[in-house]
Each structure stands twice: as C-alpha cells, then as structure tokens.
Design a protein around this motif. Structure first.
Motif, PDB file in Angstrom:
ATOM      1  N   MET A 227     -27.877   9.447  32.525  1.00 39.29           N
ATOM      2  CA  MET A 227     -28.896   9.028  31.261  1.00 39.29           C
ATOM      3  C   MET A 227     -28.427   9.840  30.009  1.00 39.29           C
ATOM      4  SD  MET A 227     -33.035   9.624  30.950  1.00 39.29           S
ATOM      5  CE  MET A 227     -33.279  11.364  30.943  1.00 39.29           C
ATOM      6  N   PHE A 228     -28.370   9.486  28.914  1.00 35.92           N
ATOM      7  CA  PHE A 228     -27.724  10.167  27.806  1.00 35.92           C
ATOM      8  C   PHE A 228     -28.203   9.689  26.432  1.00 35.92           C
ATOM      9  CE2 PHE A 228     -23.995   7.563  26.993  1.00 35.92           C
ATOM     10  CZ  PHE A 228     -24.025   6.864  28.154  1.00 35.92           C
ATOM     11  N   GLY A 247     -30.179   5.786  26.718  1.00 37.38           N
ATOM     12  CA  GLY A 247     -30.122   4.859  27.911  1.00 37.38           C
ATOM     13  C   GLY A 247     -29.312   5.401  28.900  1.00 37.38           C
ATOM     14  N   TYR A 248     -28.725   4.603  29.687  1.00 36.70           N
ATOM     15  CA  TYR A 248     -28.172   5.147  31.063  1.00 36.70           C
ATOM     16  C   TYR A 248     -27.286   4.183  31.345  1.00 36.70           C
ATOM     17  CZ  TYR A 248     -31.054   1.318  32.926  1.00 36.70           C
ATOM     18  OH  TYR A 248     -31.610   0.162  33.151  1.00 36.70           O
ATOM     19  N   LEU A 249     -26.476   4.722  32.244  1.00 33.44           N
ATOM     20  CA  LEU A 249     -25.386   4.043  33.094  1.00 33.44           C
ATOM     21  C   LEU A 249     -25.816   4.115  34.740  1.00 33.44           C
ATOM     22  CD1 LEU A 249     -22.269   5.399  31.410  1.00 33.44           C
ATOM     23  CD2 LEU A 249     -22.851   2.807  31.455  1.00 33.44           C
ATOM     24  N   VAL A 250     -25.732   3.268  35.493  1.00 31.33           N
ATOM     25  CA  VAL A 250     -26.002   3.582  37.018  1.00 31.33           C
ATOM     26  C   VAL A 250     -24.669   3.483  37.754  1.00 31.33           C
ATOM     27  CG1 VAL A 250     -27.056   2.457  38.993  1.00 31.33           C
ATOM     28  CG2 VAL A 250     -28.139   2.398  36.816  1.00 31.33           C
ATOM     29  N   ARG A 261     -19.068   3.870  37.659  1.00 32.73           N
ATOM     30  CA  ARG A 261     -20.003   3.402  37.267  1.00 32.73           C
ATOM     31  C   ARG A 261     -20.335   1.756  37.975  1.00 32.73           C
ATOM     32  NH1 ARG A 261     -18.762   2.690  30.773  1.00 32.73           N
ATOM     33  NH2 ARG A 261     -18.416   4.909  30.121  1.00 32.73           N
ATOM     34  N   ALA A 262     -21.486   1.377  38.034  1.00 33.01           N
ATOM     35  CA  ALA A 262     -21.831   0.077  38.786  1.00 33.01           C
ATOM     36  C   ALA A 262     -22.698  -0.781  37.828  1.00 33.01           C
ATOM     37  CB  ALA A 262     -22.742   0.527  39.711  1.00 33.01           C
ATOM     38  N   GLY A 263     -22.452  -0.690  36.297  1.00 34.20           N
ATOM     39  CA  GLY A 263     -22.726  -1.539  35.189  1.00 34.20           C
ATOM     40  C   GLY A 263     -22.733  -0.997  33.963  1.00 34.20           C
ATOM     41  N   GLU A 267     -30.186   0.386  27.296  1.00 29.43           N
ATOM     42  CA  GLU A 267     -31.084   1.087  26.268  1.00 29.43           C
ATOM     43  C   GLU A 267     -32.352   1.239  27.173  1.00 29.43           C
ATOM     44  OE1 GLU A 267     -32.027   0.710  21.962  1.00 29.43           O
ATOM     45  OE2 GLU A 267     -30.923  -1.257  22.500  1.00 29.43           O
ATOM     46  N   MET A 268     -32.829   2.587  27.049  1.00 29.37           N
ATOM     47  CA  MET A 268     -34.051   2.911  27.845  1.00 29.37           C
ATOM     48  C   MET A 268     -35.293   2.369  27.039  1.00 29.37           C
ATOM     49  SD  MET A 268     -33.541   6.550  29.277  1.00 29.37           S
ATOM     50  CE  MET A 268     -35.096   6.583  30.170  1.00 29.37           C
ATOM     51  N   ASP A 269     -35.357   2.328  25.852  1.00 30.15           N
ATOM     52  CA  ASP A 269     -36.875   2.116  25.111  1.00 30.15           C
ATOM     53  C   ASP A 269     -36.319   1.232  23.914  1.00 30.15           C
ATOM     54  OD1 ASP A 269     -38.936   2.614  23.187  1.00 30.15           O
ATOM     55  OD2 ASP A 269     -39.683   3.578  24.729  1.00 30.15           O
ATOM     56  N   HIS A 270     -36.977   0.083  23.535  1.00 29.82           N
ATOM     57  CA  HIS A 270     -36.659  -0.784  22.637  1.00 29.82           C
ATOM     58  C   HIS A 270     -37.454  -0.851  21.367  1.00 29.82           C
ATOM     59  CE1 HIS A 270     -33.813  -2.813  25.267  1.00 29.82           C
ATOM     60  NE2 HIS A 270     -34.607  -2.221  26.221  1.00 29.82           N
TER      61      HIS A 270
END
Ligand code: FRU
Length: 477
Positions: A227-228, A247-250, A261-263, A267-270
C-alpha cells in the motif's frame, strides 16, 4: 526558531480554548488544535491503541512537523497525550515526518523521518531526509536515539519508514524519489539501529508517479499487499481525480526475494479526501487501516476555526479471492450505536422526503433495489451541500458536494455492479462522510461543511421511481 515539546504543549493549551467546534469531529480523531496530516505509528501497546499523527501545533497550516499523540481502548474514544516528538534536531530540525511504531521487548519504538535542509529551504538540492529512532518504556515519553539511516547518495526525498517484524529480522520500507520516478526501498535490521540496504522493492513505471509516499507492506489471504500514496499519477476519466492518490499493489514477496506484482495499482478510496493510510494489527489479528481524511492543497474551511484535519474511521482490510482489497468499518464502530431510527421499505417517486431533522453523528443504512428502480437519480441528501445518489444514466454511485462558499464543489463516483442491489453504510460526522459500498466493495470519503441548522437528512428520487428495500439510521454516540 527552536522547538520543544513543552513549548508545543503550552501553545496547544492556549489554542484549544479558542476553537470553534461547529465542524469538529464527534467520533473521529483530530488534533486538540492546530494542523494534522498523516496518521503515524499506529500500534497496540500496553493495553492501548496508540495513534500518532503529523502535527503542527502552532497554526492551522502545515509547518515544522511534530508527532501528535492519542490513545484509545476502542479506536473511537481517544485520549489526547502530550506531543511525542518535536523537531528538536539536528537530525530532524525541519520536521519529524511520517513513520511507524513497533514493539521491541518492553519498548515502544518510533521510526520516523528526520527532515532537514542544509541552506536555502526552497531548493530541493539542499533537502536531506534521514530515518530516525525514538524509544519509550511508558508509551508516553520518548527518548531520541538519533539517525539510524542516512540519506542514500543522490537522494533527497526519502521518507515515511514502515517497520515490521519477520522471522528474526526487522524490515523497513521507505518511500523515495529518484529523478521523476517513485520508488520503495527496503532495509533489514537485527536491532532497529544497524540497517542493511536490501535494494528497491518496487518502483513506478511510466505515468505511475514521481514520488511514492507512505509505503506499507503486509500479508493478507496468502498474498502481500503493498500500500502506498503515489504523487504524480494523472487523472483519467473517473480515476485518480485527487491531487494525490492512495492505493495498493497485490503481489508475492519473501525475505531475500523480489516483490512480484500480481496486478495493477488500484485506488483505495474514491472520495475527495483520503490520503497517506497506514495499517496495523489488532491483538486479535485484524488488519486495520486509518487514513488522513483530507487532501493536499484542497480548501480546508475548518482552518478558520482553530483546527485543521482529521483521521478516517478505523477500517478493517481483507483481500478477496480476486485480489481485491476490501475495506469495512472496524467492528468497534458498532459500539457507537445509540437510538435506531427505523425507515420503512418503500418506493419513492419524483419526491424528496425528510428522514431526520439533524444528522450530525449518524450511521445511515440504505439498500436500494437498483434493478427495479427506474428513477434517473435517487439517493440521500444532507442539507443542500451533499448528495449521495445513484445516477442511472451513468450507472454510477455518485458523491456530490456543493459548498461554493468554501470553494469545494464536485463529484466522485464508483461504477454500479450491473444487475446487483446496492447496500450502503454511510457514516456522517460534523464535517465528514464515509460511504461503504456493498460490504467492502468500494469506499468514498469526503469532507463536508454543512451549516449547523442545515443538516436535514432526506431521501429523494427524481424522474421515475426508486425502490428502497431496507433503510434506517443509528444515532451515534
Ligand atoms: C504525506 C507526507 C509524507 C511526509 C509527511 C509530511 O502526506 O507528505 O510523505 O512524511 O506528509 O508531513
């Protein structure tokens, strides 16, 4: 000017008597007075949740950063504690920037960024950011241990250490800027003092930002979530509308191995206002995240009231089988519920109906049967300034705020799931709204600035009929 904790405390005592509390949160954490930005050092220690935060006690604007401090038994009722860190220097003479906390034996350790200029402060070439350590036995008073990682050669922006324990080692991720590329650097240590450079954990590809702030790496559902808060991603359509994103990367990661990375970045919140989130673990193993409920460079009308900025509700994070990060209000939030205001399942047609005269601290539950509703717009309004509604033509859930007197107007939205009902939990506080969509699917958080006598909560449906299958509201304590 030199700064001390005692001086900051004096300033705060004087300032907090002169606040205008019209928009001061009823159940979210804000500073006693002055400015607040990122949550820092979130941790459970010695029977308390501790929240630190970026804090400027001397004004309602960002300035030389201190670490404010509060503690809570339930993540909702906060007790303010003395300022934990002041930029006393020399390693942090221009600010104690963001960072994290860990428990090392019986010690609470804060790892944060020392921010300092050598010479002209308007020139980034003179900027140095180093990682520092401070420790405490009582969780209230901290002893500075000085710098533990110096600025790497050729770097200037190098900040926001997040530390965690893995096996026999401590690991740290740090945000960095190399030219115009955002990066996350990784470090390893046995003792929190000597740190080994483990290289670049991940970095921005073209268009993904010039600086990655506030990194956080944690495990969920067998994966790693990175998350960053990237700076410099351009808005595109409905996405990335705010000045900066979070947001984040999984992906997958093991000590000694690269992050795979798997994706893509999500964005985390809109909503309009959510930034610099940080996560932590509860004693019962839940991964909770709290963010700053503001956005850089956005008007902040509460500045005229002697305080500025607030933190989000604590939100539990889970990762579903599609590697989608879900956010739900932490279960502690339910303990705030007081009187239940029932509302009948009903249909609304070309009308607006009053649900409550004054919504100030409230959780509203609304389930819309979207497939049977043909109204062009239907949803909820708070006074004249806020609407949260379904736009049938756009097939989106829209959060619209209209406070032209404060320079804050505009919409944020998320797509509807075709053919599915829409379940909303909306958390209203004096100057904020957090909308949780379909049990963790999406979240929209924005600051709102209604007048005290203009907080009527209404439901509406225009140009057609909307079917409400379930509704009601909780007064919150
Ligand atoms: C994020 C941030 C961090 C920095 C802090 C300074 O909002 O810019 O990168 O440490 O705020 O207050």
């Amino acid at each position: 000017m030199t700064y001390t904790i005692a001086q900051a405390e004096q300033e705060l005592q004087a300032k907090c008597e002169k606040l205008n509390l019209r928009w001061y949160p009823r159940y979210h954490l804000a500073a006693r007075a002055g400015w607040i930005n990122d949550p820092n050092g979130l941790i459970w220690f010695d029977g308390w949740y501790h929240a630190f935060y970026q804090h400027h006690p001397y004004s309602t604007q960002w300035g030389p950063m201190h670490w404010g401090h509060a503690r809570s038994k339930d993540l909702l009722h906060w007790e303010h504690l003395p300022v934990a860190l002041a930029p006393e220097g020399p390693e942090d003479k221009d600010g104690c920037f963001s960072g994290s906390a860990v428990i090392d034996g019986d010690t609470l350790a804060l790892i944060y960024t020392g921010h300092k200029f050598r010479g002209d402060v308007s020139d980034d070439e003179n900027l140095y950011q180093v990682q520092c350590l401070a420790t405490s036995r009582d969780g209230v008073h901290f002893t500075r241990q000085g710098m533990v990682i110096d600025t790497p050669a050729d770097l200037h922006h190098f900040r926001d250490p997040k530390v965690w324990r893995e096996g026999d080692n401590w690991y740290m991720v740090v945000g960095a800027r190399v030219g115009d590329t955002g990066q996350i650097r990784l470090y390893r240590s046995a003792d929190l003092r000597q740190w080994q450079d483990e290289g670049i954990l991940d970095e921005a590809e073209a268009g993904m930002g010039f600086m990655w702030e506030c990194p956080d790496l944690f495990s969920l559902n067998g994966k790693r979530v990175l998350m960053f808060s990237p700076q410099g991603i351009a808005a595109q359509g409905f996405e990335n509308r705010n000045l900066f994103q979070s947001g984040y990367l999984v992906g997958d990661w093991q000590p000694g191995e690269p992050f795979v990375r798997a994706g893509e970045f999500v964005e985390m919140d809109h909503g309009h206002d959510f930034y610099a989130p940080q996560s932590f673990l509860t004693p019962d193993g839940r991964r909770i995240v709290i963010g700053w409920l503001n956005m850089w460079e956005s008007p902040m009308p509460e500045q005229q009231d002697g305080w500025c900025g607030m933190l989000s509700l604590p939100r539990e994070l889970t990762l579903n089988e599609n590697n989608h990060l879900q956010m739900r209000p932490a279960k502690e939030v339910e303990a705030l519920r007081q009187a239940w205001l029932p509302w009948p399942a009903s249909s609304l047609k070309n009308q607006q109906t009053l649900m409550a005269n004054k919504a100030e601290a409230m959780e509203v539950v609304l389930h819309w049967d979207c497939t049977s509703s043909d109204a062009e717009q239907y949803g909820l309004s708070l006074g004249e300034g806020l609407r949260v509604y379904v736009d049938t033509q756009m097939q989106r859930l829209v959060l619209e705020r209209r406070y032209p007197q404060y320079g804050l107007c505009g919409t944020r939205s998320v797509p509807l799931v075709p053919g599915a009902p829409l379940a909303l939990r909306l958390f209203i506080d004096s100057s904020s709204i957090e909308v949780f969509v379909n049990d963790g699917e999406a979240c929209l958080s924005s600051r709102i600035y209604p007048d005290a006598d203009r907080r009527q909560l209404s439901l509406f449906a225009w140009h057609g009929t909307a079917i409400l299958s379930e509704a009601g509201a909780w007064q919150l304590e």
